[in-house]
Design an enzyme around this catalytic site. Structure first.
Site, PDB file in Angstrom:
ATOM      1  CG  ASP A 229      -0.471  -0.309   3.114  1.00  0.00           C
ATOM      2  OD1 ASP A 229       0.847  -0.857   2.740  1.00  0.00           O
ATOM      3  OD2 ASP A 229      -1.261  -0.415   3.122  1.00  0.00           O
ATOM      4  CG  ASP A 253      -1.153  -7.963 -13.563  1.00  0.00           C
ATOM      5  OD1 ASP A 253      -0.434  -7.069 -14.168  1.00  0.00           O
ATOM      6  OD2 ASP A 253      -1.854  -8.411 -13.385  1.00  0.00           O
TER       7      ASP A 253
END
Ligand code: ATP
Length: 366
Positions: A229, A253
């Site tokens: 995050d 990804d």
């Protein structure tokens, strides 16, 4: 993804070619033209291309989006170019099957997905000074559809309950970490490990711990670790501070789309998927059905991916000329974009053909 050098480079490279869906038939031939021009100008061994069926057209002709005959032919080749596929548009049962790119990655254990994000200059980049590489683990992690021997790792005990499995193994983490540190040695010697070990203490914890163990074998490479995050915030604020970033499958990804867009456009983001003995060049973007067949597609991501394949082939076969050709491919693209040849996604009006021709011209030194 280690690339032990063979004593003599081959007389020619045998590479596969799968056009795929959407804009694939426009951008893959563009990459072929640039690769042929780059190898010819440096006097490297040429490529014998072998086109193989894949995608929607292969469903029509072979009854499978990734026919067994294609997998068998690929096994005999040094590497290949894979065009994008539009598997969401396939009819059932093909839509529910592992998509062609996932199937190839799994079949050949292409465990390292290497995705550079580097500003090309010109255009609409948010962070044009970005120059980093995401090294994404490709075989397990949170992508439940490819981390099992049989079945997909996702299941529904009842219509209202869905369970997905994440898998982390020492073996897979070790080899992706090694690929990241080896790459860092050829760059600015810094690796950032991305994880969520504060919450997923066992799974993401194992990923982080094994990466840090591998780091001890590379005392010349600086290492740090960042929660996923927080990493999105760092990328947005200071992408240029990062060199090599290693992450599990899903985190890698997502981060590579973010980094690719910060550095330029989706149409310029390249990648390769590699094991120790095979390499597949594949643009990071999808099949862009909204612009397919209109000559609007940016071929740069596919061209740069093919250049990365040349670099991999050159290192694997001890072929300095192929490595030199790879450098020429990247320089040719940068020169064309710097000279203002830009497709619509880069803010210009050039067609796929215009940009391809401009790159070929610069690669060939004309
Ligand atoms: P996938 O799930 O297969 O990655 P997607 O639908 O998420 O596909 P893309 O097919 O990559 O995403 O398309 C996203 C947007 O980016 C579309 O508007 C598309 O036109 C644009 N785009 C993608 N690749 C290119 C390219 N090479 N040149 C120009 N525009 C592109």
């Amino acid at each position: 993804m280690s690339t032990p050098a063979a004593p003599t480079p081959p007389a020619s490279y045998r590479l596969g070619l799968m056009l795929g869906d959407g804009i694939g038939p426009e951008i893959v031939p563009a990459a072929v033209r640039v690769v042929d021009a780059a190898l010819a100008v440096v006097g490297a061994a040429p490529v014998e291309w072998q086109e193989l069926p894949l995608g929607a057209s292969a469903i029509d002709t072979h009854g499978s989006a990734i026919p067994g005959s294609t997998l068998e032919a690929l096994a005999e080749l040094d590497g290949w170019l894979l065009g994008p596929h539009d598997s969401a548009a396939y009819p059932e049962p093909f839509r529910s099957q592992l998509n062609p790119s996932g199937a190839i990655r799994k079949h050949f254990d292409l465990y390292a997905n290497v995705r550079p994000a580097r500003g090309l200059g010109g255009g609409t980049a948010i962070a044009p000074d970005t120059d980093l590489v995401i090294v994404r683990e490709n075989t397990e992690g949170f992508y439940a559809d490819r981390n099992t021997h049989a079945g997909t790792g996702e299941f529904m005990p009842s219509p209202d309950v869905a369970i997905a499995m994440g898998v982390f193994t020492r073996r897979a983490v070790e080899r992706i970490a090694r690929a990241a540190f080896e790459l860092a040695r050829r760059r600015r010697r810094r690796v950032t490990i991305v994880h969520k070990a504060n919450v997923l203490q066992l799974s993401s914890g194992l990923f982080t711990r094994v990466c840090l163990e591998v780091a001890q074998r590379y005392p010349d490479v600086a290492v740090d670790d960042v929660h996923i995050d927080v990493m999105t915030v760092h990328l947005l604020r200071r992408a240029s501070a990062f060199d090599v970033v290693v992450a599990e499958n899903m985190f890698g990804d997502i981060l590579s789309d973010l980094a690719g867009e910060l550095a330029g456009s989706l149409g310029t983001a390249p990648s390769v998927n590699a094991s120790d003995d095979r390499c597949m060049a594949q643009a990071a973007h999808g099949s862009a059905p909204d612009i397919a067949g209109r000559g609007l597609a940016n071929p740069v991501a596919m061209i740069l991916s093919a250049g990365m394949l040349l670099d991999w082939l050159g290192r694997r076969h001890g072929d300095d000329r192929a490595v030199e050709a790879a450098v020429r491919v990247e320089e040719g693209v940068r020169a064309a974009v710097r000279d203002g040849v830009a497709t619509r996604d880069l803010g210009g009006t050039a067609s796929t053909e215009d940009l391809t021709a401009a790159v070929v011209e610069r690669v060939a030194g004309r």
